[in-house]
Write a protein that holds these residues in place. Structure first.
Motif, PDB file in Angstrom:
ATOM      1  N   VAL A 162      29.231  65.676   6.200  1.00 16.83           N
ATOM      2  CA  VAL A 162      30.427  65.027   6.747  1.00 16.83           C
ATOM      3  C   VAL A 162      31.572  66.027   6.834  1.00 16.83           C
ATOM      4  N   LEU A 163      31.718  66.843   5.813  1.00 16.11           N
ATOM      5  CA  LEU A 163      32.797  67.834   5.800  1.00 16.11           C
ATOM      6  C   LEU A 163      32.628  68.832   6.932  1.00 16.11           C
ATOM      7  N   ALA A 164      31.385  69.277   7.151  1.00 18.11           N
ATOM      8  CA  ALA A 164      31.123  70.236   8.225  1.00 18.11           C
ATOM      9  C   ALA A 164      31.375  69.616   9.598  1.00 18.11           C
ATOM     10  N   ALA A 165      31.040  68.333   9.747  1.00 24.40           N
ATOM     11  CA  ALA A 165      31.166  67.671  11.046  1.00 24.40           C
ATOM     12  C   ALA A 165      32.579  67.166  11.323  1.00 24.40           C
ATOM     13  N   ILE A 205      24.565  61.989  -2.373  1.00 26.40           N
ATOM     14  CA  ILE A 205      25.978  61.840  -2.019  1.00 26.40           C
ATOM     15  C   ILE A 205      26.596  63.206  -1.717  1.00 26.40           C
ATOM     16  N   LEU A 206      26.295  64.197  -2.541  1.00 30.03           N
ATOM     17  CA  LEU A 206      26.869  65.527  -2.342  1.00 30.03           C
ATOM     18  C   LEU A 206      26.317  66.193  -1.082  1.00 30.03           C
ATOM     19  N   GLU A 207      25.035  66.005  -0.813  1.00 27.12           N
ATOM     20  CA  GLU A 207      24.454  66.545   0.421  1.00 27.12           C
ATOM     21  C   GLU A 207      25.104  65.904   1.644  1.00 27.12           C
ATOM     22  N   ALA A 208      25.309  64.607   1.564  1.00 25.97           N
ATOM     23  CA  ALA A 208      25.971  63.903   2.664  1.00 25.97           C
ATOM     24  C   ALA A 208      27.406  64.372   2.811  1.00 25.97           C
ATOM     25  N   ALA A 209      28.067  64.634   1.694  1.00 20.25           N
ATOM     26  CA  ALA A 209      29.456  65.089   1.731  1.00 20.25           C
ATOM     27  C   ALA A 209      29.568  66.426   2.458  1.00 20.25           C
ATOM     28  N   VAL A 210      28.630  67.325   2.211  1.00 20.15           N
ATOM     29  CA  VAL A 210      28.630  68.618   2.904  1.00 20.15           C
ATOM     30  C   VAL A 210      28.492  68.415   4.412  1.00 20.15           C
ATOM     31  N   ALA A 222      34.010  56.512   2.612  1.00 19.32           N
ATOM     32  CA  ALA A 222      33.186  55.587   3.392  1.00 19.32           C
ATOM     33  C   ALA A 222      32.222  56.342   4.300  1.00 19.32           C
ATOM     34  N   ARG A 223      32.703  57.413   4.938  1.00 15.23           N
ATOM     35  CA  ARG A 223      31.825  58.195   5.812  1.00 15.23           C
ATOM     36  C   ARG A 223      30.709  58.850   5.003  1.00 15.23           C
ATOM     37  N   VAL A 224      31.046  59.313   3.809  1.00 16.17           N
ATOM     38  CA  VAL A 224      30.029  59.939   2.968  1.00 16.17           C
ATOM     39  C   VAL A 224      28.981  58.914   2.544  1.00 16.17           C
ATOM     40  N   ALA A 225      29.432  57.742   2.133  1.00 14.18           N
ATOM     41  CA  ALA A 225      28.496  56.693   1.715  1.00 14.18           C
ATOM     42  C   ALA A 225      27.565  56.309   2.861  1.00 14.18           C
ATOM     43  N   GLU A 226      28.125  56.174   4.045  1.00  8.29           N
ATOM     44  CA  GLU A 226      27.305  55.818   5.214  1.00  8.29           C
ATOM     45  C   GLU A 226      26.266  56.899   5.500  1.00  8.29           C
ATOM     46  N   LYS A 227      26.711  58.157   5.426  1.00  3.05           N
ATOM     47  CA  LYS A 227      25.792  59.267   5.697  1.00  3.05           C
ATOM     48  C   LYS A 227      24.682  59.334   4.652  1.00  3.05           C
ATOM     49  N   ALA A 228      25.034  59.034   3.404  1.00  2.00           N
ATOM     50  CA  ALA A 228      24.058  59.094   2.318  1.00  2.00           C
ATOM     51  C   ALA A 228      23.160  57.863   2.281  1.00  2.00           C
ATOM     52  N   GLY A 229      23.542  56.826   3.025  1.00  2.00           N
ATOM     53  CA  GLY A 229      22.753  55.607   3.029  1.00  2.00           C
ATOM     54  C   GLY A 229      22.909  54.796   1.766  1.00  2.00           C
ATOM     55  N   VAL A 230      24.105  54.851   1.172  1.00  2.00           N
ATOM     56  CA  VAL A 230      24.369  54.076  -0.041  1.00  2.00           C
ATOM     57  C   VAL A 230      25.634  53.251   0.178  1.00  2.00           C
ATOM     58  N   SER A 231      25.856  52.287  -0.682  1.00  2.00           N
ATOM     59  CA  SER A 231      27.072  51.488  -0.574  1.00  2.00           C
ATOM     60  C   SER A 231      28.256  52.268  -1.127  1.00  2.00           C
TER      61      SER A 231
END
Length: 215
Positions: free
Chosen positions: A34-37, A27-32, A46-55
């Motif tokens: 999403v934040l950068a993009a 989740i934290l890796e995905a957050a980085v 929601a964008r973080v969850a989608e990027k991380a592949g989790v609900s």
């Protein structure tokens, strides 16, 4: 008008099992990413969850809102910086000027390495700037600086030490941030850090003559 309540930024629970730890890391890796993009303004759970592949539900088990995710990213960075400062400034085997020089170099380098993420997190700062968790982390950094200043300026008054510590940290923080906003070469970074270290050490040498002999 009553003050707006500060959003909850603490994690809902601490992962204890390996699988949970891996989930939070994802989740934290995905957050980085999403934040950068997307930047702080378009950053959502929601964008973080989608990027991380989790609900989203799985994400909410650990982070109640986007502010909690952003604060975790920021607080991790703050804690790493605080730990680094504690190691450098607390090394009694080295002279205070030598320690301060190392601190300046380490800080300038970290600012350059983390410039993109830091800029995005700065935009999100209003979400957690005044939260108790933020004040607690900053308080630990203040204690490290105060301890160093007592050793570095043994003959100075408490007021002088506090003013000097605040001035030094404010200076290297502001200057390091501005310097890192432009991509820099290794040579530029070294030269800039050397000049900044010269400046702060020269200032302290006026307050403590022994600094001139140690540096």
């Amino acid at each position: 008008m009553p003050d707006r309540p500060t959003p909850r930024i603490s994690s809902r629970k601490i992962p204890k099992q390996a699988r949970s730890t891996e989930l939070v890391s994802s989740i934290l890796e995905a957050a980085v990413q999403v934040l950068a993009a997307e930047g702080a303004q378009r950053f959502t759970s929601a964008r973080v969850a989608e990027k991380a592949g989790v609900s989203v539900g799985s994400l909410y088990q650990y982070f109640p809102n986007k502010a909690a995710i952003l604060f975790r990213l920021q607080s991790d960075e703050w804690r790493q910086t605080t730990a680094q400062w504690a190691v450098i400034l607390g090394d009694a085997s080295r002279s205070p000027p030598d320690r301060l020089r190392s601190l300046v170099h380490a800080f300038v380098r970290s600012e350059c390495a983390e410039a993109a993420l830091r800029t995005a997190l700065d935009d999100a700062a209003p979400l957690y700037r005044d939260a108790p968790e933020t004040l607690e982390i900053h308080g630990e950094g203040d204690r490290i600086i105060k301890s160093f200043m007592r050793e570095a300026l043994p003959a100075a008054s408490d007021e002088t030490r506090e003013l000097t510590g605040d001035l030094i940290i404010t200076t290297i923080t502001a200057v390091g941030k501005e310097f890192s906003e432009t991509p820099r070469t290794e040579a530029e970074t070294n030269a800039y850090a050397d000049a900044l270290a010269d400046m702060v050490c020269a200032y302290l040498s006026k307050l403590e003559p022994a600094w001139t002999r140690q540096d």
